[in-house]
Enzyme design. Sequence first.
Site, PDB file in Angstrom:
ATOM      1  N   TYR A  14       0.801  -1.220   0.000  1.00 10.40           N
ATOM      2  CA  TYR A  14       0.000   0.000   0.000  1.00 10.40           C
ATOM      3  C   TYR A  14       0.841   1.280   0.000  1.00 10.40           C
ATOM      4  O   TYR A  14       0.301   2.377  -0.122  1.00 10.40           O
ATOM      5  CB  TYR A  14      -0.947   0.006   1.205  1.00 10.40           C
ATOM      6  N   HIS A  19      -4.664   5.948  -1.718  1.00 14.94           N
ATOM      7  CA  HIS A  19      -5.398   5.814  -0.453  1.00 14.94           C
ATOM      8  C   HIS A  19      -4.508   6.094   0.762  1.00 14.94           C
ATOM      9  O   HIS A  19      -5.013   6.300   1.855  1.00 14.94           O
ATOM     10  CB  HIS A  19      -5.971   4.399  -0.362  1.00 14.94           C
ATOM     11  N   ASN A  66     -10.701   0.834   6.907  1.00 15.17           N
ATOM     12  CA  ASN A  66     -12.099   0.717   7.354  1.00 15.17           C
ATOM     13  C   ASN A  66     -12.269   0.713   8.866  1.00 15.17           C
ATOM     14  O   ASN A  66     -13.387   0.859   9.355  1.00 15.17           O
ATOM     15  CB  ASN A  66     -12.724  -0.563   6.791  1.00 15.17           C
ATOM     16  N   ASN A 112     -14.536   5.225   3.937  1.00 18.34           N
ATOM     17  CA  ASN A 112     -14.697   4.288   5.052  1.00 18.34           C
ATOM     18  C   ASN A 112     -13.820   4.611   6.255  1.00 18.34           C
ATOM     19  O   ASN A 112     -14.198   4.334   7.387  1.00 18.34           O
ATOM     20  CB  ASN A 112     -14.452   2.856   4.574  1.00 18.34           C
TER      21      ASN A 112
END
Length: 187
Positions: A14, A19, A66, A112
Amino acid sequence: MKLFVGLGNPGKPYDRTRHNIGFDVIDELSKKWDIPLDQSKFKGLYGAGFVKGEKVFLLKPLTYMNLSGESIRPLMDYFQIEIENIVVIYDDLDLPVGKIRLRQKGSAGGHNGIKSTIAHIGTQEFNRIRVGIDRPPQGMKVPDYVLGKFSEEEMNEMKAVINKCTDACEEWLNIPFLQVMNVYNQS
């Protein structure tokens, strides 16, 4: 005391994805203020130090996006940090690459990580810095897009945006967040 939270997902896959721009801003603040992120607690990685005479906490929740609120709330409670003394930094599909928007309240807008933050801190009224990542190209699914990496051209632009975010964070140590909003929402 002020708490700066950057939202993202933990792990190498990631790194440098759209994000994770919140993590990137926290990493830059860590370097700029010489506050190592060397504490692993509250389901996150955090560091504490003093900047301009103010106690400052930097937090990267390691819960995955989330569940971000599961990290933020316990740290706030443990160090008795009031809601008006936090800022959450995260990616926003509704802003073009290169733009930031500061807000003092608002809905999750489908994000989220913000949804989880609101659920755990119990209010939509907290400071935030939204960092534009733009919408995915026609036919691309949102999860694939936000978990994708910036192009080289976008990354050059994002370096300037990350610096703008860190400048806004530093400005908040001197003046009320509303005044910081008035300055940074103009550009």
